[in-house]
Design a protein around this motif. Sequence first.
Motif, PDB file in Angstrom:
ATOM      1  N   LYS A 171       3.131 117.843  31.709  1.00 37.77           N
ATOM      2  CA  LYS A 171       4.684 117.049  30.500  1.00 37.77           C
ATOM      3  C   LYS A 171       5.385 117.450  29.682  1.00 37.77           C
ATOM      4  O   LYS A 171       4.141 118.143  28.898  1.00 37.77           O
ATOM      5  CB  LYS A 171       4.606 115.868  30.276  1.00 37.77           C
ATOM      6  CG  LYS A 171       3.805 115.000  32.004  1.00 37.77           C
ATOM      7  CD  LYS A 171       3.969 113.341  30.941  1.00 37.77           C
ATOM      8  CE  LYS A 171       3.053 112.676  32.123  1.00 37.77           C
ATOM      9  NZ  LYS A 171       3.039 111.302  31.993  1.00 37.77           N
TER      10      LYS A 171
ATOM     11  N   THR B 283       4.665 118.261  25.722  1.00 41.41           N
ATOM     12  CA  THR B 283       4.042 117.201  25.213  1.00 41.41           C
ATOM     13  C   THR B 283       2.949 117.082  24.317  1.00 41.41           C
ATOM     14  O   THR B 283       2.530 115.924  23.350  1.00 41.41           O
ATOM     15  CB  THR B 283       4.444 115.634  26.114  1.00 41.41           C
ATOM     16  OG1 THR B 283       3.843 115.933  26.937  1.00 41.41           O
ATOM     17  CG2 THR B 283       5.729 115.987  26.549  1.00 41.41           C
TER      18      THR B 283
ATOM     19  N   GLU C 135      11.796 113.910  30.236  1.00 38.25           N
ATOM     20  CA  GLU C 135      10.891 114.099  29.963  1.00 38.25           C
ATOM     21  C   GLU C 135      10.976 115.139  31.631  1.00 38.25           C
ATOM     22  O   GLU C 135      11.372 114.295  32.508  1.00 38.25           O
ATOM     23  CB  GLU C 135       9.743 112.766  30.137  1.00 38.25           C
ATOM     24  CG  GLU C 135       9.706 112.771  28.771  1.00 38.25           C
ATOM     25  CD  GLU C 135       8.862 111.859  28.674  1.00 38.25           C
ATOM     26  OE1 GLU C 135       7.676 111.222  29.522  1.00 38.25           O
ATOM     27  OE2 GLU C 135       7.799 111.428  27.820  1.00 38.25           O
TER      28      GLU C 135
ATOM     29  N   ASN D  13       8.071 117.002  34.521  1.00 37.79           N
ATOM     30  CA  ASN D  13       6.849 116.939  35.619  1.00 37.79           C
ATOM     31  C   ASN D  13       6.503 117.730  35.687  1.00 37.79           C
ATOM     32  O   ASN D  13       6.754 118.089  37.114  1.00 37.79           O
ATOM     33  CB  ASN D  13       6.251 115.610  35.785  1.00 37.79           C
ATOM     34  CG  ASN D  13       4.605 115.748  35.601  1.00 37.79           C
ATOM     35  OD1 ASN D  13       3.825 117.028  36.149  1.00 37.79           O
ATOM     36  ND2 ASN D  13       3.453 114.587  35.490  1.00 37.79           N
TER      37      ASN D  13
ATOM     38  N   ARG E   1       9.311 118.247  26.721  1.00 31.58           N
ATOM     39  CA  ARG E   1      10.267 116.961  27.048  1.00 31.58           C
ATOM     40  C   ARG E   1      11.400 118.903  26.601  1.00 31.58           C
ATOM     41  O   ARG E   1      10.918 119.688  25.719  1.00 31.58           O
ATOM     42  CB  ARG E   1      10.192 116.382  25.525  1.00 31.58           C
ATOM     43  CG  ARG E   1      11.197 116.325  25.508  1.00 31.58           C
ATOM     44  CD  ARG E   1      10.882 114.946  23.245  1.00 31.58           C
ATOM     45  NE  ARG E   1      11.359 116.604  22.401  1.00 31.58           N
ATOM     46  CZ  ARG E   1      10.238 117.101  21.848  1.00 31.58           C
ATOM     47  NH1 ARG E   1       8.974 116.649  22.709  1.00 31.58           N
ATOM     48  NH2 ARG E   1      10.152 117.883  20.453  1.00 31.58           N
TER      49      ARG E   1
END
Length: 294
Positions: A150, A36, A143, A145, A152
């Motif tokens: 982070k 991200t 998304e 983590n 996508r």
Amino acid sequence: MSNRPFDSLPPTESLELENGLTLVPRVKLSFTIYPTNPTVTKPVDEWKLKLTLIDFLQTSLSSPVTVPEDDLEIRRVGDLKKRKREDPVAQGSICIRDLRFLNRTTNRSNVDEEGKEEEDVKVLEKKYMDWRKYIVEKMDGMELNLEGVKYRLNVAVPASDDFEAMKKAWEEFYAFGNRGHSRSGRQEPDTIVLRGLPSRWFAEPLVSSKPSMLVTHSIFSRLGTIRNLNVAEDNDLGKEAEEIVNIVSGLSCKIVVQFEKFKDFYNALKVLSGRSLQKVKQYPLWQEIPNCLL
């Protein structure tokens, strides 16, 4: 293992070929990982990414599925410091082989057995397509983590697994591709190209490790009447092919099959799409992806 004609084969059943080869159903998804934050230079943790995706498939779907680690492939980009801001940090694929939950069809006592079987195949095909669409929509754009970073996830069905999309492409090609040129007769595709197949799978046992035209013909004639067949070594697939197929070991070959009839081509491509070619008593399994030559 199904004994029914392969042109009426449900998407959840296997098809046995010659020489110990079997086409086994699976849902294959391709995915791409983007940070991200485009400036990220830290490599993605492949192990944690695998665990995250496996856990998601087991806990976040309407019908939980179990995917072994070997059926989840992840490839990181070479040098993150040299990547462009819009480039991904990793890409890969997921193969979902346990599709038994799709086999729960509704019995219909008011139709004959043949009609019921045909109806059940249509029901299974729709359930298969709907579920594949559902899982793509569920995963695409999610998304992740990983260690505070982070990412996508972009998910799609590989082009060579999407029979309906290929069908639409060749129909448009022959409908509009030759506009302005007068040709007699209806133009239809008839040829399928398969690359990266292990040569030894198509060789004569105890004779040679090179693919045999006779053995190859006996295998693919199961899918229809063959007009022309070509088998050649395919050792230099290049970078692009490495992103599409996973060759376990040994030499590979390229097979071009031209069918006599469009119907045979149509049925063969349909049964190849969404299935893996597997060799009896051989592991790990090699994932084969057919490509339509228009």
